[in-house]
Write a protein that holds these residues in place. Structure first.
Motif, PDB file in Angstrom:
ATOM      1  N   VAL A  28       0.832  -1.205   0.000  1.00 23.19           N
ATOM      2  CA  VAL A  28       0.000   0.000   0.000  1.00 23.19           C
ATOM      3  C   VAL A  28       0.867   1.255   0.000  1.00 23.19           C
ATOM      4  CG1 VAL A  28      -1.831   1.251   1.172  1.00 23.19           C
ATOM      5  CG2 VAL A  28      -1.809  -1.252   1.226  1.00 23.19           C
ATOM      6  N   TRP A  29       0.592   2.096  -0.978  1.00 22.14           N
ATOM      7  CA  TRP A  29       1.303   3.359  -1.105  1.00 22.14           C
ATOM      8  C   TRP A  29       0.311   4.458  -1.379  1.00 22.14           C
ATOM      9  CZ3 TRP A  29       6.523   4.214  -0.410  1.00 22.14           C
ATOM     10  CH2 TRP A  29       6.949   5.531  -0.672  1.00 22.14           C
ATOM     11  N   PRO A  30       0.309   5.554  -0.682  1.00 21.65           N
ATOM     12  CA  PRO A  30       1.126   5.860   0.498  1.00 21.65           C
ATOM     13  C   PRO A  30       0.675   5.073   1.725  1.00 21.65           C
ATOM     14  CG  PRO A  30      -0.485   7.597   0.115  1.00 21.65           C
ATOM     15  CD  PRO A  30      -0.589   6.669  -1.041  1.00 21.65           C
ATOM     16  N   MET A  31       1.587   4.946   2.675  1.00 21.38           N
ATOM     17  CA  MET A  31       1.338   4.200   3.897  1.00 21.38           C
ATOM     18  C   MET A  31       0.096   4.731   4.638  1.00 21.38           C
ATOM     19  SD  MET A  31       2.324   1.909   6.027  1.00 21.38           S
ATOM     20  CE  MET A  31       4.062   1.523   5.844  1.00 21.38           C
ATOM     21  N   PRO A  32      -0.842   3.849   4.954  1.00 22.89           N
ATOM     22  CA  PRO A  32      -2.021   4.316   5.707  1.00 22.89           C
ATOM     23  C   PRO A  32      -1.641   4.763   7.118  1.00 22.89           C
ATOM     24  CG  PRO A  32      -2.443   2.195   4.651  1.00 22.89           C
ATOM     25  CD  PRO A  32      -0.962   2.453   4.551  1.00 22.89           C
ATOM     26  N   ALA A  33      -2.505   5.572   7.686  1.00 26.28           N
ATOM     27  CA  ALA A  33      -2.258   6.093   9.031  1.00 26.28           C
ATOM     28  C   ALA A  33      -2.234   4.960  10.055  1.00 26.28           C
ATOM     29  CB  ALA A  33      -3.338   7.123   9.385  1.00 26.28           C
ATOM     30  N   ASN A  34      -3.169   4.043   9.945  1.00 25.29           N
ATOM     31  CA  ASN A  34      -3.217   2.903  10.860  1.00 25.29           C
ATOM     32  C   ASN A  34      -3.454   1.646  10.057  1.00 25.29           C
ATOM     33  OD1 ASN A  34      -3.342   4.155  13.714  1.00 25.29           O
ATOM     34  ND2 ASN A  34      -4.792   5.343  12.461  1.00 25.29           N
ATOM     35  N   TYR A  35      -2.650   0.649  10.334  1.00 29.40           N
ATOM     36  CA  TYR A  35      -2.684  -0.551   9.502  1.00 29.40           C
ATOM     37  C   TYR A  35      -2.411  -1.748  10.389  1.00 29.40           C
ATOM     38  CZ  TYR A  35      -1.489  -3.679   5.637  1.00 29.40           C
ATOM     39  OH  TYR A  35      -1.465  -4.716   4.731  1.00 29.40           O
ATOM     40  N   SER A  36      -3.277  -2.725  10.343  1.00 27.27           N
ATOM     41  CA  SER A  36      -2.945  -3.986  10.998  1.00 27.27           C
ATOM     42  C   SER A  36      -3.326  -5.126  10.068  1.00 27.27           C
ATOM     43  CB  SER A  36      -3.657  -4.103  12.348  1.00 27.27           C
ATOM     44  OG  SER A  36      -5.032  -4.323  12.143  1.00 27.27           O
ATOM     45  N   GLU A  37      -2.600  -6.190  10.205  1.00 22.20           N
ATOM     46  CA  GLU A  37      -2.835  -7.294   9.276  1.00 22.20           C
ATOM     47  C   GLU A  37      -2.584  -8.616   9.985  1.00 22.20           C
ATOM     48  OE1 GLU A  37       0.130  -6.801   6.197  1.00 22.20           O
ATOM     49  OE2 GLU A  37       1.671  -7.719   7.418  1.00 22.20           O
ATOM     50  N   GLY A  38      -3.103  -9.684   9.362  1.00 21.97           N
ATOM     51  CA  GLY A  38      -2.864 -11.027   9.886  1.00 21.97           C
ATOM     52  C   GLY A  38      -1.928 -11.790   8.987  1.00 21.97           C
ATOM     53  N   LYS A  39      -2.077 -13.095   8.999  1.00 22.60           N
ATOM     54  CA  LYS A  39      -1.153 -13.932   8.241  1.00 22.60           C
ATOM     55  C   LYS A  39      -1.870 -14.907   7.317  1.00 22.60           C
ATOM     56  CE  LYS A  39       2.577 -13.748  11.625  1.00 22.60           C
ATOM     57  NZ  LYS A  39       3.441 -14.512  12.542  1.00 22.60           N
ATOM     58  N   ILE A  40      -3.125 -14.655   7.083  1.00 26.64           N
ATOM     59  CA  ILE A  40      -3.925 -15.593   6.293  1.00 26.64           C
ATOM     60  C   ILE A  40      -4.036 -15.089   4.854  1.00 26.64           C
ATOM     61  CG2 ILE A  40      -6.129 -16.818   6.158  1.00 26.64           C
ATOM     62  CD1 ILE A  40      -4.901 -17.261   8.857  1.00 26.64           C
ATOM     63  N   GLY A  41      -3.747 -15.961   3.911  1.00 33.31           N
ATOM     64  CA  GLY A  41      -3.952 -15.602   2.519  1.00 33.31           C
ATOM     65  C   GLY A  41      -5.405 -15.830   2.115  1.00 33.31           C
ATOM     66  N   VAL A  42      -5.973 -14.861   1.442  1.00 37.54           N
ATOM     67  CA  VAL A  42      -7.353 -15.035   0.941  1.00 37.54           C
ATOM     68  C   VAL A  42      -7.376 -14.757  -0.556  1.00 37.54           C
ATOM     69  CG1 VAL A  42      -8.497 -14.486   3.125  1.00 37.54           C
ATOM     70  CG2 VAL A  42      -7.934 -12.641   1.502  1.00 37.54           C
ATOM     71  N   GLU A  43      -8.302 -15.415  -1.225  1.00 35.51           N
ATOM     72  CA  GLU A  43      -8.392 -15.252  -2.669  1.00 35.51           C
ATOM     73  C   GLU A  43      -9.600 -14.394  -3.018  1.00 35.51           C
ATOM     74  OE1 GLU A  43      -8.215 -18.950  -4.834  1.00 35.51           O
ATOM     75  OE2 GLU A  43      -8.850 -17.990  -6.709  1.00 35.51           O
ATOM     76  N   ILE A  44      -9.398 -13.558  -4.016  1.00 37.91           N
ATOM     77  CA  ILE A  44     -10.538 -12.792  -4.531  1.00 37.91           C
ATOM     78  C   ILE A  44     -11.331 -13.728  -5.435  1.00 37.91           C
ATOM     79  CG2 ILE A  44     -11.236 -10.814  -5.933  1.00 37.91           C
ATOM     80  CD1 ILE A  44      -9.873 -10.020  -3.300  1.00 37.91           C
ATOM     81  N   LYS A  45     -12.579 -13.921  -5.121  1.00 42.79           N
ATOM     82  CA  LYS A  45     -13.426 -14.825  -5.914  1.00 42.79           C
ATOM     83  C   LYS A  45     -13.769 -14.097  -7.202  1.00 42.79           C
ATOM     84  CE  LYS A  45     -15.930 -18.628  -6.156  1.00 42.79           C
ATOM     85  NZ  LYS A  45     -15.288 -19.952  -6.216  1.00 42.79           N
ATOM     86  N   ARG A  46     -13.015 -14.431  -8.246  1.00 45.52           N
ATOM     87  CA  ARG A  46     -13.060 -13.578  -9.428  1.00 45.52           C
ATOM     88  C   ARG A  46     -14.331 -13.688 -10.245  1.00 45.52           C
ATOM     89  NH1 ARG A  46      -7.457 -14.617 -12.354  1.00 45.52           N
ATOM     90  NH2 ARG A  46      -8.061 -12.842 -13.646  1.00 45.52           N
ATOM     91  N   SER A  47     -14.856 -14.881 -10.307  1.00 43.36           N
ATOM     92  CA  SER A  47     -15.972 -15.100 -11.241  1.00 43.36           C
ATOM     93  C   SER A  47     -17.148 -14.188 -10.925  1.00 43.36           C
ATOM     94  CB  SER A  47     -16.405 -16.564 -11.198  1.00 43.36           C
ATOM     95  OG  SER A  47     -16.641 -16.948  -9.855  1.00 43.36           O
TER      96      SER A  47
END
Lengths: 558, 558
Positions: A28-47
């Motif tokens: 992410v650019w520019p860096m958000p003011a507050n950011y937290s994240e986990g460790k799980i990969g998720v897929e965008i359901k494209r269809s």
């Protein structure tokens, strides 16, 4: 958890290296003011992935959803860091993105709230919440940057993600000069796209200058007829409206500048009678910073009347509240030698060139206020000529790095454009054919110099800090046009954009943001921009991007 | 005679201005050696215009005819000077262009004759005569540049035209570094197109350097596997052959460089056992001009054997007679601290790092001769280490402007690449993330500095002048890749190309060619290149291009 299907020691070492140098919010650019994240990969359901909103009456929101729906469907961005990454394991799907907007009202000005929150769960529906359509636009951009391609899928690597974001500065702009050389509308629209990718919000359109008058005038059509470079190098009213609308849909204001009374040689092509020191040769340098010389005759009421015409006409065409009346680099010699000025000063005791200058800007400011505008000007009239502007006037600091503090010390609001940091045209040699020297503002401004500049430097009083509204990088176009605009602006302007959005101080560590730590993220953004069609140049050899710790200046290494 | 159907005073004044500043051969870049023209406008008969040749067996001629037939049919170039020109009267038609070639033999090397004559009559058939297919290629380019668009037609303005032309220097090149950052094949082909538009004839392909090994190796595939940036960033044998063939059809030689023994960190990715000072950190500056450090171990027979492998393999792949063995910027400290070197010098009285360096280049030169190649090298081994090369060796002068004369004084042939004139990568800030300073070779080299440099400066002896074969501009790619290559190379390399083709002295006036006088012609060429798809930046505001006399530095004005 990640499982590298095709892991290698090299890749593992690389991940380790990057972990040290790049924050987790790498994409992410520019860096958000507050950011937290986990460790799980998720897929965008494209269809059947869908972006929807609770508001349907905002054309800004509708246009943004359409744009990002397309982008999520069609963009396939692989980060340069993932070049030999195998298929990553994902644990869930994101099926949709809901965009909640509190108010569909779509007035965009200096007061507009651009904040948003974004939540990406480990399964199900992502959510953006924003107070305004323009905050929603910012959130959508952030969401699009979380997505990377991986083995034919589109994934978000680090769910759950929670972002609470808002800009540090309300005025984050690019000054683009379309007078020295012309940019067709397409190049301006492309620049607006690139600005939106970096959450910039002001196109300061330096439309006219000494060289050409590329914009249609219905009141003074002779300006365009004599002053545009050709019939193909004109912005019609329709072009301007198209640009304004395109910008607004990207949460970008279009602030026009009609630089007066200096830098107006081109007005003399149609109206030599209201000009002073028109194209003095060969010693133009006595009368102007660059050729061709020429300033509106500030002692001639016809010049004032002409300027009123310009302000009136274009205040109506440009919807933005801000209107920049110029005022940079005035040359007193130009007026000293003008017989009309000379006579006026002689016949009016107490009057002087300084008082005429003050009178000029007083009248122009009043005219702008009358037209319902907020007046912008370069610092010169206030800092050099004792012009006492209304305190609503916003001054663009460009001369020195102390200009910002000098402006706010006088109680005015300031935007920072110090030439020695933010002038992107510098360092390309001279454009005078017979001169082998460098440009006046040499050297080239590297992204590190841009990134390390703090617009709030030396301003400690919080009330005065609030007067600093942001900044603008500037591209004066003596050696640029649509063939090179991407290369001049990007990725350097992305470096600027992060300081504008996120501030120079990282609130999490309370330390200065350092170029050394952001290079990998900036490169990621640069590659994303290239993938989106913006010809931004590379910052380093790719090897250095992958081994940031190995490409440091030894005497400055941390 | 011309009749301006829509003449205006402004247009007339403009023509007058241009007449002073631009030679009559306005459209042709670089300036031909001998040029004469008339005043009759002729039209290219488009419906059935044909280019034919007396030789049909030359693939170079056939490809060139196909290319220029297409260009004459499809290009519609309006000079920036003709923006408001009305329909011009023409008195005749050109129906065809006949390309006479004396010999279809298509070997292209340093001795190849590139001369041609071109005659365009006021009616009928234009004729090119050349000794070789490569001269024909040059003549076709010139013919294409005589044609401009006018009111829907294609015309040649100033028939009859007679051009007798040949290059001043036989070696006119671009050094392109594909190791710091990668360029896909398309970008290289586009660069070859642009070179042909400027009659350049050498692509000095600086394929490898410290950072990556982007070329396939059949002998040492591990180099590419470990050293290419990714599987998508590799030149296969097929790619190389395609580039060589594409270049040859444009009368361009492709000379490979494998820079050894310095700048070889990437070899260490696969073969650390033959390296000295591999990636010393953080004080890499003791061992190399830039990170990552690493030089082949000149005391290790395995390193010599490795270098022989490289020379042998790529001498076969690259057909050009020239093969550049590098040799720039050697770091003695790197070897001084190497235990193998230390031991070798201790055990071999009389040996030293200097003698090892001389030994290295002696062996490499001999290997190249054995492979039937002409050895090229940077000046360093000869000027800094007393390497006595065979006099067939060609040395690339890059350090100072006096390097060329120092080289020819020693009896060697030289190509001029002084960094302070010809290094096009300079002046873009630092690529070390933590360093706000400038690039080592600041400032940016403006086109005027490039144009005013005379490779023959201070060499008065005609025999020694003959040893100066030409020059190369250089693009080292720390901050460039395919997104920016056009912008870095052009139009500055066009300025270089004219000096290379036409010399620094105008034979008609016996005076130095001056930048001030050529700016309008160079701009014409720049616009033509843009129209042909090369993103060359503008030199000046368009207003200055149209009013060259008004945009001069006052203290240097003539």
């Amino acid at each position: 958890m990640w499982h590298l299907h095709s892991s290698t020691t090299v890749a593992a070492a690389l991940v380790l290296t990057l972990a040290i140098f790049s924050p987790s919010a790498q994409a992410v650019w520019p860096m958000p003011a507050n950011y937290s994240e986990g460790k799980i990969g998720v897929e965008i359901k494209r269809s059947d992935f869908m972006i929807k909103s609770n508001v349907t009456s905002s054309s800004v929101v509708n246009a943004a959803i359409e744009r990002y729906q397309y982008l999520v469907e069609h963009e396939y961005f692989e980060s340069p860091y993932d070049f030999n990454e195998g298929a990553l394991k994902t644990s869930g799907y994101i099926y949709s993105l809901e965009v909640g907007v509190q108010s569909a009202q779509d007035v965009f000005d200096l007061e507009t709230d651009e904040s948003y929150t974004l939540e990406v769960p480990i399964e199900g529906k992502a959510v953006i919440s924003a107070k305004t359509p323009f905050g929603a636009v910012r959130g959508l951009e952030t969401f699009s940057q979380l997505i990377v391609a991986n083995s034919g899928r589109k994934i978000i690597k680090n769910a759950p993600v929670r972002i609470v974001d808002a800009p540090k500065f309300p005025h984050r702009g690019i000054l683009l000069d379309t007078s020295r050389n012309f940019y067709h509308v397409d190049a301006i629209l492309r620049t607006l796209d690139a600005m939106a990718y970096n959450k910039l919000n002001v196109l300061h359109w330096h439309i006219v200058d000494a060289f050409s008058w590329p914009i249609e005038s219905k009141v003074h059509p002779e300006l365009t007829e004599k002053g545009a470079y050709s019939v193909d190098m004109r912005y019609s009213y329709e072009d301007v409206k198209k640009i304004i609308n395109y910008a607004k849909n990207r949460a970008i204001r279009v602030m026009p500048e009609f630089d007066m009374p200096g830098h107006t040689f081109v007005v003399g092509e149609a109206h030599p009678e209201i000009m002073s020191c028109l194209n003095k040769q060969p010693n133009w340098d006595k009368f102007a910073a660059e050729p061709p010389s020429g300033q509106l005759n500030i002692a001639d009421p016809r010049a004032v009347s002409f300027a009123f015409d310009i302000i009136t006409e274009y205040s109506r065409l440009f919807l933005d509240l801000g209107f920049h009346m110029g005022g940079g680099v005035l040359n007193e010699e130009c007026w000293k030698e003008d017989p009309v000025v000379e006579l006026y000063v002689r016949d009016h005791p107490g009057e002087s060139i300084n008082s005429l200058i003050v009178g000029w800007f007083t009248q122009m400011s009043e005219k702008l206020n009358e037209m319902g505008k907020i007046a912008f000007a370069y610092e010169d009239p206030v800092l050099n000529y004792n012009f006492t502007a209304k305190n609503t006037t916003i001054l663009q600091a460009w001369v020195g790095e102390d200009s910002v503090s000098r402006i706010v010390d006088k109680g005015y609001r300031a935007i920072a454009s110090p030439w020695n940091r933010y002038y992107l045209d510098c360092g390309n040699g001279s454009w005078l054919s017979n001169f082998e020297g460098n440009s006046w503002c040499d050297p080239y401004k590297g992204w590190q110099q841009i990134y390390s500049y703090n617009p709030l430097a030396n301003i400690t009083d919080p009330e005065k800090q609030k007067l600093v509204l942001g900044g603008e990088v500037a591209l004066f176009s003596a050696q640029s046009d649509e063939t090179t605009v991407d290369r001049y602006l990007w990725p350097r302007t992305a470096a600027f954009a992060e300081i504008m959005w996120s501030g120079n101080i990282d609130p999490n560590t309370n330390t200065t943001r350092e170029a050394i730590k952001v290079a990998p993220r900036l490169t990621d953004q640069r590659f994303r921009m290239v993938a989106r069609g913006i010809m931004a140049g590379p910052l380093q050899p790719l090897w250095c991007i992958r081994h940031p710790e190995a490409c440091l200046h030894p005497s400055a290494a941390t």
